[in-house]
Design a protein around this motif. Structure first.
Motif, mmCIF file in Angstrom:
data_model
loop_
_atom_site.group_PDB
_atom_site.id
_atom_site.type_symbol
_atom_site.label_atom_id
_atom_site.label_comp_id
_atom_site.label_asym_id
_atom_site.label_seq_id
_atom_site.Cartn_x
_atom_site.Cartn_y
_atom_site.Cartn_z
ATOM 1 N N ILE A 1 33.219 39.577 33.545
ATOM 2 C CA ILE A 1 34.296 40.516 33.201
ATOM 3 C C ILE A 1 35.573 40.154 33.943
ATOM 4 O O ILE A 1 36.665 40.115 33.356
ATOM 5 C CB ILE A 1 33.858 41.962 33.531
ATOM 6 N N LEU A 2 35.459 39.869 35.229
ATOM 7 C CA LEU A 2 36.633 39.504 36.013
ATOM 8 C C LEU A 2 37.233 38.186 35.531
ATOM 9 O O LEU A 2 38.453 38.017 35.527
ATOM 10 C CB LEU A 2 36.259 39.401 37.493
ATOM 11 N N LEU A 3 36.382 37.258 35.119
ATOM 12 C CA LEU A 3 36.861 35.983 34.590
ATOM 13 C C LEU A 3 37.659 36.192 33.313
ATOM 14 O O LEU A 3 38.761 35.636 33.150
ATOM 15 C CB LEU A 3 35.682 35.052 34.320
ATOM 16 N N ALA A 4 37.120 37.004 32.394
ATOM 17 C CA ALA A 4 37.832 37.286 31.142
ATOM 18 C C ALA A 4 39.167 37.963 31.421
ATOM 19 O O ALA A 4 40.195 37.625 30.809
ATOM 20 C CB ALA A 4 36.963 38.161 30.239
ATOM 21 N N TRP A 5 39.154 38.905 32.345
ATOM 22 C CA TRP A 5 40.392 39.597 32.732
ATOM 23 C C TRP A 5 41.404 38.613 33.306
ATOM 24 O O TRP A 5 42.593 38.628 32.951
ATOM 25 C CB TRP A 5 40.068 40.684 33.761
ATOM 26 N N PHE A 6 40.941 37.732 34.181
ATOM 27 C CA PHE A 6 41.839 36.790 34.860
ATOM 28 C C PHE A 6 42.467 35.805 33.878
ATOM 29 O O PHE A 6 43.668 35.517 33.951
ATOM 30 C CB PHE A 6 41.070 36.037 35.945
ATOM 31 N N VAL A 7 41.669 35.271 32.962
ATOM 32 C CA VAL A 7 42.194 34.324 31.968
ATOM 33 C C VAL A 7 43.300 34.982 31.149
ATOM 34 O O VAL A 7 44.388 34.419 30.959
ATOM 35 C CB VAL A 7 41.071 33.823 31.045
ATOM 36 N N ALA A 8 43.043 36.192 30.649
ATOM 37 C CA ALA A 8 44.038 36.888 29.827
ATOM 38 C C ALA A 8 45.278 37.246 30.643
ATOM 39 O O ALA A 8 46.411 37.123 30.152
ATOM 40 C CB ALA A 8 43.416 38.146 29.215
ATOM 41 N N ALA A 9 45.074 37.689 31.888
ATOM 42 C CA ALA A 9 46.214 38.058 32.736
ATOM 43 C C ALA A 9 47.090 36.844 33.034
ATOM 44 O O ALA A 9 48.328 36.920 32.972
ATOM 45 C CB ALA A 9 45.711 38.684 34.036
ATOM 46 N N LEU A 10 46.467 35.727 33.345
ATOM 47 C CA LEU A 10 47.226 34.514 33.640
ATOM 48 C C LEU A 10 47.996 34.035 32.418
ATOM 49 O O LEU A 10 49.170 33.638 32.513
ATOM 50 C CB LEU A 10 46.272 33.420 34.127
ATOM 51 N N LEU A 11 47.362 34.095 31.267
ATOM 52 C CA LEU A 11 48.046 33.714 30.029
ATOM 53 C C LEU A 11 49.236 34.628 29.749
ATOM 54 O O LEU A 11 50.305 34.167 29.343
ATOM 55 C CB LEU A 11 47.066 33.748 28.859
ATOM 56 N N HIS A 12 49.043 35.923 29.959
ATOM 57 C CA HIS A 12 50.138 36.850 29.706
ATOM 58 C C HIS A 12 51.303 36.607 30.650
ATOM 59 O O HIS A 12 52.468 36.613 30.239
ATOM 60 C CB HIS A 12 49.657 38.297 29.836
ATOM 61 N N LEU A 13 51.005 36.383 31.932
ATOM 62 C CA LEU A 13 52.072 36.108 32.879
ATOM 63 C C LEU A 13 52.859 34.869 32.483
ATOM 64 O O LEU A 13 54.071 34.796 32.679
ATOM 65 C CB LEU A 13 51.489 35.918 34.285
ATOM 66 N N ALA A 14 52.166 33.893 31.917
ATOM 67 C CA ALA A 14 52.825 32.644 31.555
ATOM 68 C C ALA A 14 53.522 32.717 30.211
ATOM 69 O O ALA A 14 54.668 32.277 30.067
ATOM 70 C CB ALA A 14 51.803 31.512 31.543
ATOM 71 N N ILE A 15 52.849 33.279 29.211
ATOM 72 C CA ILE A 15 53.365 33.245 27.839
ATOM 73 C C ILE A 15 54.313 34.406 27.555
ATOM 74 O O ILE A 15 55.289 34.257 26.826
ATOM 75 C CB ILE A 15 52.193 33.255 26.834
ATOM 76 N N GLY A 16 54.020 35.576 28.106
ATOM 77 C CA GLY A 16 54.901 36.716 27.914
ATOM 78 C C GLY A 16 54.604 37.559 26.700
ATOM 79 O O GLY A 16 55.366 38.464 26.381
ATOM 80 N N SER A 17 53.522 37.295 26.015
ATOM 81 C CA SER A 17 53.144 38.073 24.830
ATOM 82 C C SER A 17 51.740 38.612 25.022
ATOM 83 O O SER A 17 50.798 37.839 25.247
ATOM 84 C CB SER A 17 53.203 37.205 23.570
#
Length: 457
Positions: free
Chosen positions: A356-372
């Motif tokens: 769960i934490l891994l899935a959260w981290f991947v999405a959070a990192l992508l959002h911080l980078a991509i902005g969408s």
């Protein structure tokens, strides 16, 4: 290196805006240029990507912003939203209003495009803010952030929720069953915690509130009309429109969009419903209705004056929004998602909480980078979908974790951030508090509930 340069670009943009006080449009373009050149896109491709990104985001939201802002300007001039705020305040009281708004936006309106929700709800938030005291605008802004965006990632038929469910093969009924309680509790609890933080002096109106001149002039004009209405002659005085009738432009738009979205989520494929529920058409119908009401109640001169103010505000929002889309396009062109896929695809056989934490981290990192939020959620789901069979956790739980991560810390590389700043009349610093901080808080608040849910399903 893509991740490093992306981090440098985002930090640089924030520093230029907050520390050096450079205009957001100029800061965003500088960030785009640096990122494209530093990651090897080349001079021509970087410029082309910036232009394409601007055009792409305008295709998606340009008319929505224009029609929505103009409709809001007309309705504000007629006093419709102000009267609705007075009614809500009488029924709920000022202390309950932010919680009611966040709860309703999360559970009832996820079918409505998030930008449309923001355009329609921001005048209501600004009108209600003075009734809540010194922290009023900050509190209402936080309630809108939690309500609109939590529903977007947790509650069917929110675009983020439906996209995640589709990629992971989760039935929409299951996502709805889990997502509604998680989303509702997250939105209300986030609003509550944020309110307590505001009481500690987190919000400074002098530094955190900064409405555009067009927005201030529009509100001042409406206030002047309200104060002088009693002095006008019977011939020139505006006609009073019943509150329900004055709200019809917004209500009709919402019903049109929601009907098609719900029908689509239910599997009812209809070209007519898609046409009627298209947000562009729905908001144009609302704009047309507001225009006709304004011409009848205020006359042509005052209607044209309100439209002129709306056009001024629209131009500012469109420029900032478009350049925010350019930054997202440049980041996407660097191939950062491929780096993350290589990094995490080998992770399998991990405990439930770690998954769960891994899935959260991947999405959070992508959002911080991509902005969408939607792109981050879809990309994270696409990365994790191939290894779902190796994870000892239900796909719906991973989907909720991805949604929570994609919600994390919406900031300056998102077009929504700049729309929020302008429509709410807050400074960049204020938007970082009422939007970025609130979405980060909501993302973290939801995690323990998702982990607890994984232990019982």
């Amino acid at each position: 290196m893509e991740a490093l340069h992306t981090a440098i670009a985002i930090i640089g943009i924030i520093a230029l805006i907050i520390v050096v006080k450079v205009d957001p449009v100029i800061s965003l373009v500088i960030g785009c240029l640096y990122l494209g050149l530093a990651t090897g896109l080349g001079m021509e491709t970087t410029i082309t990507t910036i232009a394409d990104g601007f055009g792409s985001i305008m295709v998606e939201v340009g008319l929505l912003i224009g029609f929505g802002v103009l409709m809001g300007s007309l309705m504000f001039a007629m006093g419709a939203l102000q009267r609705l705020v007075e009614l809500l305040l009488r029924v709920l009281g000022p202390r309950r209003l932010p919680y009611a708004m966040s709860a309703v936006l999360t559970t009832i309106f996820p079918s409505i495009y998030v930008d449309v929700q923001l355009v329609l709800a921001s005048p209501l938030a600004r009108s209600a803010a003075p009734q809540l005291g010194r922290n009023g605008l900050g509190m209402m802004g936080g309630a809108l952030s939690a309500g609109i965006l939590v529903g977007y990632v947790f509650v069917v038929p929110g675009l983020g929720t439906v996209s995640i469910a589709g990629l992971l093969g989760v039935p929409l009924g299951t996502m709805l069953l889990y997502g509604v309680p998680i989303g509702l509790i997250t939105a209300v609890l986030t609003t509550f915690i944020y309110g307590r933080v505001l009481r500690l002096g987190f919000w400074d109106p002098d530094k955190d509130e900064h409405a555009s001149e067009a927005l201030l002039e529009e509100e001042a004009l409406a206030a002047e009309r309200s104060n002088t209405a009693d002095d006008d002659s019977a011939e020139s005085a505006p006609r009073q429109v019943p509150l329900l009738v004055s709200l019809l432009p917004i209500l009709v738009s919402l019903v049109m969009i929601a009907t098609a979205a719900i029908a689509d989520a239910a599997g009812a494929d209809s070209e007519f419903l898609r046409f009627i529920g298209n947000p562009v058409l729905a908001l144009f119908v609302g704009l047309l209705g507001a225009y006709l009401l304004a011409r009848w109640s205020m006359g042509r001169a005052r209607t044209d004056e309100a439209l002129t103010k709306g056009f001024d505000t629209t131009g500012q929002i469109l420029l900032i929004t478009g350049v925010g889309g350019s930054l997202g396009a440049v980041i996407a062109a660097t191939g950062l998602d491929k780096v993350l896929e290589d990094l995490f695809s080998a992770e399998s056989g991990t405990p439930v909480v770690v998954s769960i934490l891994l899935a959260w981290f991947v999405a959070a990192l992508l959002h911080l980078a991509i902005g969408s939020i939607s792109v981050a959620a879809i990309t994270a789901a696409g990365i994790l979908a191939p290894i779902m069979g190796e994870l000892d956790v239900p796909a719906a739980i991973i989907g909720l974790a991805i949604g929570a991560g994609a919600l994390f810390a919406l900031q300056v590389n998102s077009n929504f951030f700049w729309m929020f700043q302008t429509l709410l009349g807050v400074s960049t610093r204020g938007a970082l508090k009422a939007l970025t901080f609130v979405t980060a808080l909501a993302s973290v608040v939801s995690l323990p509930m998702i982990i607890a849910l994984s232990l019982v399903v």
